[in-house]
Design a protein around this motif. Structure first.
Motif: not given
Ligand code: HEC
Ligand code: HEC
Length: 474
Positions: A355, A357, A439, A456, A464, A467
């Motif tokens: 993703a 990040c 989240e 996400y 999810r 993560l």
């Protein structure tokens, strides 16, 4: 084809080839960097703060000194700890070195907001006072420059010593914001709405710019201070030259000690260049204690009663005490990562990279030279680039801070975040504490972070969860 045209064509092709080469080598360097990161052993990844890392998972996880600090230095650390927890009192008092509170202030101690060296939270109702967060203020002057509010300054002080009116209160409430994952499951976030009540020095202007901010956890900051400027600046991509939708800008702010502009690193907008200045700024702005760096009380001329109140010495905090608290802040070590060997956490790590990040939450840095040698030349895993990013309209405070504009925030470090519920018994995240869990913090990412949040939302529920498990582990 004339010689001239040939030459032009050659120059054009050479240009294209060079760009292609640059792209290939940039991708190669990037791939190389990623490969290197993946090759770290679990033990390497667990040592978030290099040799300083502490292995504590209880409510004191944020409050330990660097593991490599010699015992002989423990006395200074403990003294700094005491100052951090001291409740400052109104001058004149029997213990002269610990007086000087106010006249205007938010809390009487550092630990009032950074409880157990941890993190503050927003009030739970509009009537509850802000106990571990604050609101920064500014106005635009005639030239369009952001300046402190003429009456309330650059921070609303909701408390004052006896005989002095407090400035007033920022009341916080939440408004629901609905959203949906790609698999159809709905969710609800809530955004922060602030209003100013009980104002002691006249109604707040309609066009005031304000920024509500919770107190962040304060461990590992000496290590962040020890990252060389060049390593941070190497990640700057102000015009998004690599076209990944993520820019990253440095904030530059006045370094009071050196009298020159320096790279900002601390605060939610990288608005402070050094720990010492962050600390003296907090003493003045949050507690009303003057230091050699900021010798004048945080009061405007028209706040008459505040100006006439007694002082606790000039400055109120000696340089000797300032050195101790600076040492303490520098030595607070990051807790080790937990459970990285679990398959779900490893899946979460893969999701974190998938993703993107890591483009802002930089997993790894090497520290450079630092006056405290425990902090120098360590491999650390803070998950921040310390740069500013446009996080979109949803998170915008519309209040510039140094070079940071009203949509930009500093990437916060992610290390230790999973321990916030243990240390502070809550799980509120983001600059104003609006996210009720990790989240929600991810789902709020907009602007340069939009694509990551979209990725996400597109993940399966299991991915999810993986993560989030990774975020709780690092
Ligand atoms: C009223 C609550 C409050 C009090 C009291 C307070 N702080 Fe803070 N602290 C904050 C907030 C909010 C921030 C973020 C500031 C910003 O973004 O401008 C912060 C930021 C910091 C940071 C930087 C953290 C980072 O990740 O960049 C340090 C260090 C710090 N404070 C130390 C102190 C010290 C030392 C004291 C006591 C002298 C203190 N604080 C008192 C609320 C508080
Ligand atoms: C464009 C840069 C960028 C990307 C990409 C990004 N983040 Fe962030 N992240 C930020 C910034 C900036 C903030 C602070 C925003 C705020 O407080 O308003 C933040 C905040 C957070 C927080 C809350 C931290 C705290 O202390 O409150 C978490 C958790 C987080 N990010 C996780 C992630 C994850 C997981 C991803 C990938 C899905 C991701 N981020 C992608 C920049 C980024």
């Amino acid at each position: 084809m004339s010689h001239n045209e040939l030459e032009k064509m050659f120059i054009r092709w050479a240009g294209v080839a060079m760009v292609a080469l640059a792209v290939v080598s940039a991708t190669w360097v990037f791939a190389d960097e990623l490969a290197a990161l993946h090759s770290r052993t679990l033990a390497d990844k667990t040592r978030t703060g290099g040799q300083t890392t502490v292995y504590v998972t209880n409510k004191h996880a944020f409050g330990r000194s660097a593991a490599n600090m010699p015992l002989a230095r423990q006395r200074d650390f403990s003294f700094g700890n005491r100052l951090f927890n001291t409740n400052w009192v109104t001058a004149p008092a029997s213990v002269q070195s610990l007086d000087g509170l106010g006249p205007l202030f938010n809390r009487a101690s550092c630990s009032g907001c950074h409880t157990r060296d941890g993190r503050g939270r927003p009030p739970m109702s509009p009537d509850e006072a802000m106990v571990s967060m604050l609101v920064r203020l500014s106005m635009l002057d005639d030239a369009g420059q952001a300046v402190p509010h003429p009456m309330y300054g650059s921070q609303l002080n909701d408390r004052a010593i006896v005989g002095v009116p407090a400035e007033g209160r920022a009341s916080l409430r939440w408004e629901p914001v609905a959203g949906k994952f790609d698999d159809g499951q709905p969710y609800e976030l809530h955004r922060t709405v602030i209003s100013f009540v009980d104002m002691g020095y006249g109604a707040m202007d309609e066009d005031v710019m304000f920024s509500p901010r919770v107190a962040p956890q304060v461990f590992g900051l000496g290590l962040l201070e020890a990252i060389p400027d060049a390593a941070i600046l190497a990640k700057v991509d102000a015009d998004d030259a690599d076209g990944d939708g993520i820019s990253g800008r440095a904030n530059y702010v006045l370094d009071e000690a050196r009298g020159e502009i320096a790279l900002g690193r601390f605060g939610w907008k990288s608005n402070q260049p050094t720990l010492r200045q962050q600390i003296t700024g907090a003493f003045l702005g949050d507690i009303g204690i003057t230091t050699s760096m900021f010798p004048r009380e945080n009061v405007v001329a028209a706040q008459t009663a505040a100006n006439e109140s007694a002082h606790g010495g000039e400055p109120e905090l000696s340089n000797e005490f300032l050195d101790k608290i600076e040492f303490y802040m520098r030595m607070l070590a990051p807790p080790a990562a937990r459970g990285l060997e679990k398959p779900v956490v490893q899946r979460g790590e893969a999701m974190f990279f998938a993703a993107n990040c890591h483009t802002c939450h930089t997993p790894e840095f090497q520290t450079g030279h630092h006056p405290e040698k425990e902090l120098a030349y360590q491999t650390i895993r803070p998950f921040t680039d310390l740069l500013l990013h446009d996080m979109g309209e949803g998170l915008a405070d519309h209040r510039p801070d140094g070079l940071a504009d009203g949509r930009e925030w500093r990437t916060p470090p992610l290390w230790g975040l999973g321990l916030v519920p243990v240390v502070n018994r809550h799980s509120f995240y983001l600059h104003d504490g609006r996210a009720r869990n990790l989240e929600e913090a991810v789902l709020w990412h907009g602007g340069e972070g939009q694509a990551s949040a979209d990725a996400y939302r597109a993940m399966s529920k299991a991915d999810r969860e993986a993560l989030i498990a990774f975020l709780k582990a690092i």
